[in-house]
Motif scaffolding. Structure first.
Motif, PDB file in Angstrom:
ATOM      1  N   VAL A   1       0.738  -1.270  -0.017  1.00  0.00           N
ATOM      2  CA  VAL A   1       0.007   0.070   0.006  1.00  0.00           C
ATOM      3  C   VAL A   1       0.998   1.233  -0.113  1.00  0.00           C
ATOM      4  O   VAL A   1       0.462   2.310  -0.553  1.00  0.00           O
ATOM      5  CB  VAL A   1      -1.099  -0.072   1.091  1.00  0.00           C
ATOM      6  N   GLU A   2       1.972   1.129   0.739  1.00  0.00           N
ATOM      7  CA  GLU A   2       3.040   2.358   0.821  1.00  0.00           C
ATOM      8  C   GLU A   2       3.759   2.503  -0.468  1.00  0.00           C
ATOM      9  O   GLU A   2       3.979   3.723  -0.980  1.00  0.00           O
ATOM     10  CB  GLU A   2       3.818   2.186   1.961  1.00  0.00           C
ATOM     11  N   ALA A   3       4.020   1.335  -1.049  1.00  0.00           N
ATOM     12  CA  ALA A   3       4.883   1.423  -2.272  1.00  0.00           C
ATOM     13  C   ALA A   3       4.144   1.967  -3.629  1.00  0.00           C
ATOM     14  O   ALA A   3       4.730   2.594  -4.324  1.00  0.00           O
ATOM     15  CB  ALA A   3       5.348  -0.084  -2.557  1.00  0.00           C
ATOM     16  N   LEU A   4       2.685   1.548  -3.432  1.00  0.00           N
ATOM     17  CA  LEU A   4       1.986   2.238  -4.721  1.00  0.00           C
ATOM     18  C   LEU A   4       2.117   3.574  -5.244  1.00  0.00           C
ATOM     19  O   LEU A   4       2.368   3.733  -6.134  1.00  0.00           O
ATOM     20  CB  LEU A   4       0.613   1.626  -4.558  1.00  0.00           C
ATOM     21  N   PRO A   5       1.669   4.316  -4.160  1.00  0.00           N
ATOM     22  CA  PRO A   5       1.837   5.813  -4.725  1.00  0.00           C
ATOM     23  C   PRO A   5       3.481   6.278  -4.991  1.00  0.00           C
ATOM     24  O   PRO A   5       3.643   7.321  -5.651  1.00  0.00           O
ATOM     25  CB  PRO A   5       1.581   6.668  -3.358  1.00  0.00           C
ATOM     26  N   LEU A   6       4.274   5.697  -4.389  1.00  0.00           N
ATOM     27  CA  LEU A   6       5.783   6.090  -4.635  1.00  0.00           C
ATOM     28  C   LEU A   6       6.010   5.605  -6.215  1.00  0.00           C
ATOM     29  O   LEU A   6       6.452   6.409  -6.851  1.00  0.00           O
ATOM     30  CB  LEU A   6       6.644   5.323  -3.744  1.00  0.00           C
ATOM     31  N   TYR A   7       5.634   4.464  -6.538  1.00  0.00           N
ATOM     32  CA  TYR A   7       5.628   4.053  -7.974  1.00  0.00           C
ATOM     33  C   TYR A   7       4.981   5.015  -8.879  1.00  0.00           C
ATOM     34  O   TYR A   7       5.301   5.271  -9.888  1.00  0.00           O
ATOM     35  CB  TYR A   7       5.224   2.769  -8.067  1.00  0.00           C
ATOM     36  N   GLU A   8       3.606   5.377  -8.716  1.00  0.00           N
ATOM     37  CA  GLU A   8       2.920   6.115  -9.316  1.00  0.00           C
ATOM     38  C   GLU A   8       3.473   7.444  -9.583  1.00  0.00           C
ATOM     39  O   GLU A   8       3.582   8.174 -10.581  1.00  0.00           O
ATOM     40  CB  GLU A   8       1.486   6.238  -8.616  1.00  0.00           C
ATOM     41  N   ARG A   9       3.897   8.087  -8.342  1.00  0.00           N
ATOM     42  CA  ARG A   9       4.635   9.258  -8.416  1.00  0.00           C
ATOM     43  C   ARG A   9       6.003   9.443  -9.322  1.00  0.00           C
ATOM     44  O   ARG A   9       6.149  10.062 -10.208  1.00  0.00           O
ATOM     45  CB  ARG A   9       5.190   9.872  -7.052  1.00  0.00           C
ATOM     46  N   ALA A  10       6.667   8.165  -9.095  1.00  0.00           N
ATOM     47  CA  ALA A  10       7.907   8.075 -10.096  1.00  0.00           C
ATOM     48  C   ALA A  10       7.641   7.703 -11.442  1.00  0.00           C
ATOM     49  O   ALA A  10       8.133   8.424 -12.371  1.00  0.00           O
ATOM     50  CB  ALA A  10       8.524   6.681  -9.595  1.00  0.00           C
ATOM     51  N   LEU A  11       6.405   7.140 -11.751  1.00  0.00           N
ATOM     52  CA  LEU A  11       6.132   6.997 -13.260  1.00  0.00           C
ATOM     53  C   LEU A  11       5.710   8.404 -13.942  1.00  0.00           C
ATOM     54  O   LEU A  11       6.054   8.577 -14.911  1.00  0.00           O
ATOM     55  CB  LEU A  11       4.704   6.125 -13.226  1.00  0.00           C
ATOM     56  N   LYS A  12       5.107   9.280 -13.134  1.00  0.00           N
ATOM     57  CA  LYS A  12       4.601  10.662 -13.441  1.00  0.00           C
ATOM     58  C   LYS A  12       5.873  11.375 -13.942  1.00  0.00           C
ATOM     59  O   LYS A  12       5.976  12.165 -15.008  1.00  0.00           O
ATOM     60  CB  LYS A  12       3.675  11.224 -12.370  1.00  0.00           C
ATOM     61  N   ILE A  13       6.830  11.312 -12.996  1.00  0.00           N
ATOM     62  CA  ILE A  13       8.191  12.012 -13.058  1.00  0.00           C
ATOM     63  C   ILE A  13       8.871  11.655 -14.356  1.00  0.00           C
ATOM     64  O   ILE A  13       9.249  12.409 -15.306  1.00  0.00           O
ATOM     65  CB  ILE A  13       9.190  12.022 -11.820  1.00  0.00           C
ATOM     66  N   TYR A  14       8.973  10.194 -14.614  1.00  0.00           N
ATOM     67  CA  TYR A  14       9.572   9.784 -15.833  1.00  0.00           C
ATOM     68  C   TYR A  14       9.014  10.121 -16.907  1.00  0.00           C
ATOM     69  O   TYR A  14       9.438  10.313 -17.976  1.00  0.00           O
ATOM     70  CB  TYR A  14       9.644   8.117 -15.540  1.00  0.00           C
ATOM     71  N   GLU A  15       7.444   9.869 -17.154  1.00  0.00           N
ATOM     72  CA  GLU A  15       6.931  10.206 -18.169  1.00  0.00           C
ATOM     73  C   GLU A  15       7.016  11.781 -18.602  1.00  0.00           C
ATOM     74  O   GLU A  15       7.310  12.158 -19.893  1.00  0.00           O
ATOM     75  CB  GLU A  15       5.295   9.818 -17.974  1.00  0.00           C
ATOM     76  N   ASP A  16       6.952  12.520 -17.807  1.00  0.00           N
ATOM     77  CA  ASP A  16       7.158  14.171 -17.892  1.00  0.00           C
ATOM     78  C   ASP A  16       8.532  14.454 -18.352  1.00  0.00           C
ATOM     79  O   ASP A  16       8.817  15.256 -19.275  1.00  0.00           O
ATOM     80  CB  ASP A  16       6.951  15.111 -16.609  1.00  0.00           C
ATOM     81  N   SER A  17       9.399  13.639 -17.922  1.00  0.00           N
ATOM     82  CA  SER A  17      10.890  13.903 -17.970  1.00  0.00           C
ATOM     83  C   SER A  17      11.419  13.213 -19.494  1.00  0.00           C
ATOM     84  O   SER A  17      12.138  13.958 -20.335  1.00  0.00           O
ATOM     85  CB  SER A  17      12.017  13.448 -17.098  1.00  0.00           C
TER      86      SER A  17
END
Length: 933
Positions: A839-855
């Protein structure tokens, strides 16, 4: 050792013997022979770099295998982007030593005076020609005069080059000009990109000469020995006929017969035949070395014989002396003299030498091996090593080879250069051709084929060394085998080896022989790389792939194919960002290279952004006063100068100059550790005398030195003393104490004393948190090392706040939307997954995904890897439909075709829509345990 215990009695006995030796180093290793050899190679390389070359380290983190942020950057060139070949430089040093090696001083004083007059003469003055017959002593004269100049005129800068056998590497004009240019750059501290294009190199060399002559407080003397051995010397050395700067003098030596006609008008110093006094002293020196005393009658006969031009040159007389000395007390000197008197030139005297060596051999097999050795050396490009001879001829024992080489070396037939056996003089090679290759081209071709088969076998074992890269393409070129040459060039590692050692002109000439233009070369290399990429799995192979892409990009840039150069450099950048870390020093290297292309392309805005990012990463990785930082500052300064921003350029140049000046002082003329050892002895003698910060720093450096030598007990002693002194002098909360604590912790970590390491890392972290800025690199290093240690010890709960702190530090350093932050988020998510906290891991992965996609864009490999991690989480949470959709997207990225041109830049560092992108995906090798399920 296994689990810290010795695996057998024999190993225990070996260890006991080693511990009594003063200069032995022991490496613990369990595994295959190849891995063991690699460990030893790395260890020796480290000793060479740090102990001999004086590349200093003050923190121990760099040694740890899991230490990403301290990973050393790739071996870089000596000056900026210039490719430097250590072998070529070593060969020149050895050639100089060999040339100056003489049993006695010949009557060169009169020539020395003439050479001195040249240096003192008012400018402008054309080059001085030193001429003489083969073996007349031209190389000896020049090398002896260089030594005198170095001794008596320390302000005189002397650049020399000794050309070896025609068609060897030392006779390639582009390499000679490149080497001389590098020497000029080295002495002027000018650091700027240097073209490898042969025509442009030739064009730019006089400009470099002009630049340095304006800065240098003294004369500059350029000496090229045997310049006529360079193919098309007039064409490739045309700068010689241009007016030279006022403080520059040029001296070249030539054989009388082969001197280009146009050069014969230059002032000439002709070497006369030796007079009877010189002949006598030369022969006496050789005889004295073997305790041979000639009779008066024998001396008179020798004097009468050595009167013709061919029999009184330096090489002939030296060889004559060696033959007499060799015969010595065991043979009949009068009989030997009669045989020598039948030889009216140097080649026939060499024939006598060869036949005496043949007669000394015990069997026909040994005589046959002698022939094979000489012929195979003769047909090679640059010579053959002893180990290669042993592999080429399995029947050749080391004892026989040692005996043969000793005789051939002693009698001036063979010599060593860069560990290779080669002919000492052209006349020796001429003899072997006459004696053993009477059938001409057929015999030569057969021996070349033997070498081709040997080096081809090396390649088939994936053993691409500088030797196979030097020999194999050249051999195919000599045999006009275009098909095999073409195939050899498409071996990416062969081409990479040649290019990275600066042999660009050679590589280009091979492609021209194959009949390919620049665009065809680019396309074929790129296709080969894409094919190779399919087989790449795992981090190591991906890093290797990134190096290959970078080499291709730089090669294309040097060819002037700027639009094609961007794509491979961009690909190299993407791979390094993914396989390593967005703020890893190798990423800075990729950014620097990509920026260089944009500078040439006059897209200065793109270049500026990339250089600034490279500078930021370098400062973070190495500290603000590292030579790598100076390189980026110089690059930015040059860029600003091109844009007429002179004030900004000057500020950066001053900053860079200070860094280089400091680094040069610290290195102590490349003997940093030698000086440190002397200091160690002084410290021991004084029993440290006073407590000072300077002495404490030296103790720390000594601790690092012993640590790198694997002498952990002594290292621990010095590091402890450094810590104690720093605590007394500076106080226990000073940042320098944190450095000592950090180093001691790294040492205990190495010894697997994890509890002690933990305590010290925690203390270091506490100090650094209070003393340093929240985004300071040293703080980040300690946080990471302690986090990794907690994880290793299974203390996952204690690791969590540190991984969270790592995210915070990166956010402060780079901003919340930087890819480096995303990487830290993924590492924290992986830790949570290990702790079963999905549960704690999920939002971290999602935030990382957003940064990678934007970058990076939606099709970047990092996006694919993060999607895969999210797919695993969704699957484990029972949301199979979402897992399938995420996995499908990940696979689409994985399977995306690599494109050469068009599309949005996939890297955050690409800075512009003008950039070409490469969207092929990487193997899932980076996202730790969870991503690899």
């Amino acid at each position: 050792k296994e689990d810290g215990r010795v695996s057998s009695v024999s190993v225990q006995q070996l260890i006991e013997r080693i511990t009594y030796m003063n200069k032995a180093k022991m490496i613990d290793h369990i595994g295959g022979v190849e891995e063991g050899a690699y460990e030893i190679y790395n260890c020796v390389e480290k000793i060479i770099k740090q102990d001999i070359l004086g590349c200093e380290m003050t923190e121990l983190e760099g040694k740890e295998s899991d230490s990403k942020e301290e990973s050393t950057a790739p071996e870089e060139e000596v000056f900026g982007d210039v490719l430097w070949d250590a072998h070529d430089e070593q060969e020149q040093m050895e050639a100089f030593q060999q040339a100056s090696n003489s049993a006695c001083e010949l009557g060169f004083e009169k020539y020395f005076e003439r050479l001195n007059d040249l240096v003192a003469a008012p400018a402008p003055i054309p080059p001085l020609l030193v001429s003489g017959g083969p073996g007349s002593g031209k190389s000896l004269l020049l090398s002896k005069w260089i030594q005198l100049q170095q001794r008596h005129s320390p302000n005189t800068l002397i650049l020399y080059h000794f050309v070896g056998r025609p068609m060897s590497t030392s006779s390639e004009s582009a390499l000679i000009i490149k080497r001389l240019t590098l020497k000029l750059m080295q002495h002027s501290w000018l650091v700027s990109p240097l073209t490898l294009d042969p025509a442009k190199l030739l064009e730019e060399f006089p400009r470099w000469l002009e630049k340095l002559s304006a800065r240098h407080q003294g004369s500059i003397i350029i000496i090229i020995d045997s310049i006529d051995q360079i193919q098309q010397a007039e064409k490739h050395m045309k700068w010689l006929i241009d007016p030279l700067p006022v403080n520059v003098r040029v001296i070249v030596s030539v054989n009388v017969e082969t001197c280009p006609q146009a050069w014969r008008l230059w002032p000439t110093l002709h070497l006369d035949p030796l007079n009877s006094k010189d002949v006598k002293s030369l022969i006496s020196a050789e005889c004295n070395s073997a305790n041979i005393k000639l009779t008066k009658e024998q001396e008179k006969k020798l004097e009468r014989h050595c009167r013709s031009a061919a029999t009184c040159n330096a090489l002939y007389v030296t060889l004559l002396g060696k033959i007499i000395a060799h015969v010595g007390s065991t043979g009949n000197i009068d009989e030997t003299l009669e045989q020598c008197f039948q030889c009216q030139d140097t080649v026939s005297l060499y024939r006598l030498v060869l036949r005496s060596i043949q007669q000394s051999l015990q069997s026909d097999k040994e005589k046959s091996l002698l022939r094979e050795i000489l012929c195979v050396i003769g047909v090679s490009h640059n010579g053959v090593s002893e180990s290669e001879l042993m592999e080429l001829y399995p029947q050749l024992s080391s004892a026989v080879l040692a005996s043969l080489v000793h005789s051939l070396h002693k009698m001036c037939l063979l010599t060593y250069g860069c560990g290779l056996l080669k002919f000492q003089h052209l006349q020796a090679w001429e003899l072997v051709r006459l004696e053993y290759m009477e059938e001409g081209e057929n015999t030569i071709s057969a021996y070349r084929q033997k070498l081709v088969e040997y080096f081809t076998m090396q390649l088939s074992r994936d053993r691409v060394t500088w030797r196979s890269a030097d020999e194999l393409p050249w051999l195919f070129q000599q045999q006009s085998d275009k098909q095999k040459l073409h195939k050899c060039l498409l071996n990416l590692f062969v081409s990479q080896n040649l290019y990275k050692r600066g042999h660009f002109a050679e590589l280009l000439s091979y492609w021209q022989l194959v009949g390919k233009d620049k665009s065809s070369m680019a396309a074929e290399y790129f296709d080969s790389l894409k094919e190779y990429e399919k087989s790449c799995e795992g981090e190591e192979s991906m890093i290797c792939l990134a190096d290959l892409y970078e080499t291709l990009g730089r090669f294309l840039k040097d060819l002037g194919l700027l639009s094609q150069a961007v794509a491979p450099l961009q690909r190299s950048l993407e791979i390094r960002e993914t396989a390593l870390d967005p703020d890893h020093p190798r990423v800075a290297q990729s950014l620097h290279q990509l920026a260089g292309v944009y500078v040439q392309w006059k897209k200065f805005g793109n270049a500026e952004q990339l250089y600034k990012q490279a500078l930021e990463i370098s400062e973070s990785a190495y500290g603000a006063e590292h030579p790598r930082v100076a390189r980026e500052l110089d690059a930015l300064a040059t860029l600003y100068q091109k844009q007429n921003k002179y004030e900004q350029a000057e500020q950066l140049r001053k900053k860079s100059f200070k860094i280089r000046q400091k680094a040069a002082r610290r290195k102590g003329s490349l003997c940093g550790f030698a000086l440190l050892r002397q200091r160690a002895l002084q410290l021991e003698e004084l029993t440290l005398g006073k407590d000072t910060p300077d002495n404490a720093r030296t103790l720390n450096e000594l601790g690092v030195l012993y640590y790198l030598q694997n002498n952990l007990e002594t290292a621990e002693l010095f590091l402890k003393r450094s810590l104690e002194m720093r605590e007394r002098v500076l106080g226990p909360n000073h940042p320098d104490c944190a450095q000592s604590l950090n180093n001691l912790a790294a040492l205990y970590n190495e010894k697997k004393h994890y509890d002690k390491a933990e305590e010290l890392y925690e203390k270091a972290l506490d100090i650094r948190r209070r003393a340093l800025a929240p985004d300071h690199p040293s703080l980040a290093y300690t946080v990471k090392h302690l986090a990794v240690l907690y994880k290793r010890m299974g203390k996952l709960e204690k690791a969590v706040p540190l991984y969270e702190l790592a995210v915070e530090i990166r956010q402060k350093s780079f901003g919340p939307k930087h890819p480096s932050v995303a990487t830290a988020l993924v590492n924290l998510a992986v830790l949570y997954c290990q702790m079963k906290k999905q549960v704690e891991a999920l939002p971290l992965y999602e935030r990382a995904l957003k940064i990678y996609e934007d970058s990076f864009g939606h099709m970047h490999p990092r996006v694919g890897e993060t999607l895969k991690n999210l797919a695993v989480l969704s699957y484990e949470g029972g949301d199979f439909e979402k897992a399938a959709a995420l996995y499908k997207r990940a696979m689409e990225i994985k399977e995306a075709e690599t494109v050469l041109i068009g599309g949005k830049a996939t890297s955050q560092h690409s800075s512009s829509g003008d950039t070409f992108s490469l969207k092929s995906a990487l193997s899932p090798h980076i996202f730790l345990e969870h991503g690899q399920r």
